[in-house]
Design a protein around this motif. Structure first.
Motif, PDB file in Angstrom:
ATOM      1  N   ASP A 244       6.113   7.963  -9.899  1.00 42.78           N
ATOM      2  CA  ASP A 244       6.501   8.315 -11.267  1.00 42.78           C
ATOM      3  C   ASP A 244       6.479   7.131 -12.232  1.00 42.78           C
ATOM      4  OD1 ASP A 244       6.903  10.926 -10.465  1.00 42.78           O
ATOM      5  OD2 ASP A 244       9.041  10.624 -10.079  1.00 42.78           O
ATOM      6  N   TYR A 245       6.113   5.956 -11.729  1.00 43.91           N
ATOM      7  CA  TYR A 245       6.139   4.754 -12.555  1.00 43.91           C
ATOM      8  C   TYR A 245       4.739   4.144 -12.661  1.00 43.91           C
ATOM      9  CZ  TYR A 245      11.035   5.221 -11.318  1.00 43.91           C
ATOM     10  OH  TYR A 245      12.294   5.722 -11.121  1.00 43.91           O
ATOM     11  N   PRO A 246       4.419   3.567 -13.812  1.00 42.68           N
ATOM     12  CA  PRO A 246       3.165   2.820 -13.893  1.00 42.68           C
ATOM     13  C   PRO A 246       3.244   1.600 -12.967  1.00 42.68           C
ATOM     14  CG  PRO A 246       4.078   3.213 -16.094  1.00 42.68           C
ATOM     15  CD  PRO A 246       5.118   3.615 -15.090  1.00 42.68           C
ATOM     16  N   VAL A 247       2.180   1.376 -12.200  1.00 49.40           N
ATOM     17  CA  VAL A 247       2.138   0.233 -11.283  1.00 49.40           C
ATOM     18  C   VAL A 247       0.942  -0.628 -11.671  1.00 49.40           C
ATOM     19  CG1 VAL A 247       1.977  -0.527  -8.887  1.00 49.40           C
ATOM     20  CG2 VAL A 247       3.163   1.612  -9.432  1.00 49.40           C
TER      21      VAL A 247
ATOM     22  N   ARG B 226       0.824  -1.214   0.000  1.00 46.30           N
ATOM     23  CA  ARG B 226       0.000   0.000   0.000  1.00 46.30           C
ATOM     24  C   ARG B 226       0.856   1.261   0.000  1.00 46.30           C
ATOM     25  NH1 ARG B 226      -3.086  -2.673  -1.898  1.00 46.30           N
ATOM     26  NH2 ARG B 226      -5.068  -3.400  -1.143  1.00 46.30           N
ATOM     27  N   HIS B 227       2.076   1.176   0.447  1.00 43.10           N
ATOM     28  CA  HIS B 227       2.968   2.342   0.523  1.00 43.10           C
ATOM     29  C   HIS B 227       3.716   2.466  -0.808  1.00 43.10           C
ATOM     30  CE1 HIS B 227       5.530   5.369   2.248  1.00 43.10           C
ATOM     31  NE2 HIS B 227       6.600   4.663   1.957  1.00 43.10           N
TER      32      HIS B 227
ATOM     33  N   ALA C 209      -4.947 -10.503  -6.908  1.00 37.85           N
ATOM     34  CA  ALA C 209      -5.763  -9.578  -6.113  1.00 37.85           C
ATOM     35  C   ALA C 209      -7.069 -10.246  -5.703  1.00 37.85           C
ATOM     36  CB  ALA C 209      -6.039  -8.304  -6.902  1.00 37.85           C
ATOM     37  N   THR C 210      -7.701 -10.925  -6.633  1.00 38.25           N
ATOM     38  CA  THR C 210      -8.954 -11.626  -6.353  1.00 38.25           C
ATOM     39  C   THR C 210      -8.733 -12.738  -5.333  1.00 38.25           C
ATOM     40  OG1 THR C 210      -9.774 -11.144  -8.563  1.00 38.25           O
ATOM     41  CG2 THR C 210     -10.848 -12.940  -7.377  1.00 38.25           C
TER      42      THR C 210
ATOM     43  N   PRO D 266      -7.784  -1.968  -5.189  1.00 41.73           N
ATOM     44  CA  PRO D 266      -6.348  -1.665  -5.106  1.00 41.73           C
ATOM     45  C   PRO D 266      -6.145  -0.160  -4.948  1.00 41.73           C
ATOM     46  CG  PRO D 266      -6.976  -2.088  -7.371  1.00 41.73           C
ATOM     47  CD  PRO D 266      -8.190  -2.361  -6.530  1.00 41.73           C
ATOM     48  N   PRO D 267      -4.932   0.260  -4.574  1.00 46.70           N
ATOM     49  CA  PRO D 267      -4.656   1.699  -4.490  1.00 46.70           C
ATOM     50  C   PRO D 267      -4.980   2.383  -5.823  1.00 46.70           C
ATOM     51  CG  PRO D 267      -2.833   0.430  -3.576  1.00 46.70           C
ATOM     52  CD  PRO D 267      -3.768  -0.548  -4.211  1.00 46.70           C
TER      53      PRO D 267
END
Length: 92
Positions: A48-51, A41-42, A58-59, A66-67
């Motif tokens: 500056d980057y695609p996440v 979460r942090h 996740a499921t 998600p954030p």
């Protein structure tokens, strides 16, 4: 040379791992969260980057939201990310 950073550990209380990833990242790189990494979460150091986050993980982890800066992707999109980047680094 762009890099896909594949993160399979939670960064929440792992400052050392976050610093290693941050120091290894450069413009054009992106991050993919999977396995335990979906609990991260942090993510401010990586603003500056695609996440991206693997939807299946996740499921499986029960994460419905998600954030905001994280984009959910499927396995086909993961393959596309791998093709788009010159190299990949797995962070455990």
């Amino acid at each position: 040379m762009t890099t896909l950073h594949i993160i399979s550990r939670c960064l929440q209380h792992n400052d050392e791992l976050s610093q290693h990833i941050s120091h290894s990242s450069q413009q054009g790189d992106c991050l993919l969260l999977l396995a335990e990494g979906v609990y991260s979460r942090h993510l401010e150091p990586f603003a500056d980057y695609p996440v991206f986050m693997l939807q299946a993980d996740a499921t499986l982890s029960g994460l419905a939201n998600p954030p905001p800066q994280v984009q959910l992707i499927d396995y086909a999109a993961w393959v596309s990310l791998g093709v788009q980047h010159v190299r990949s680094i797995s962070w455990h």
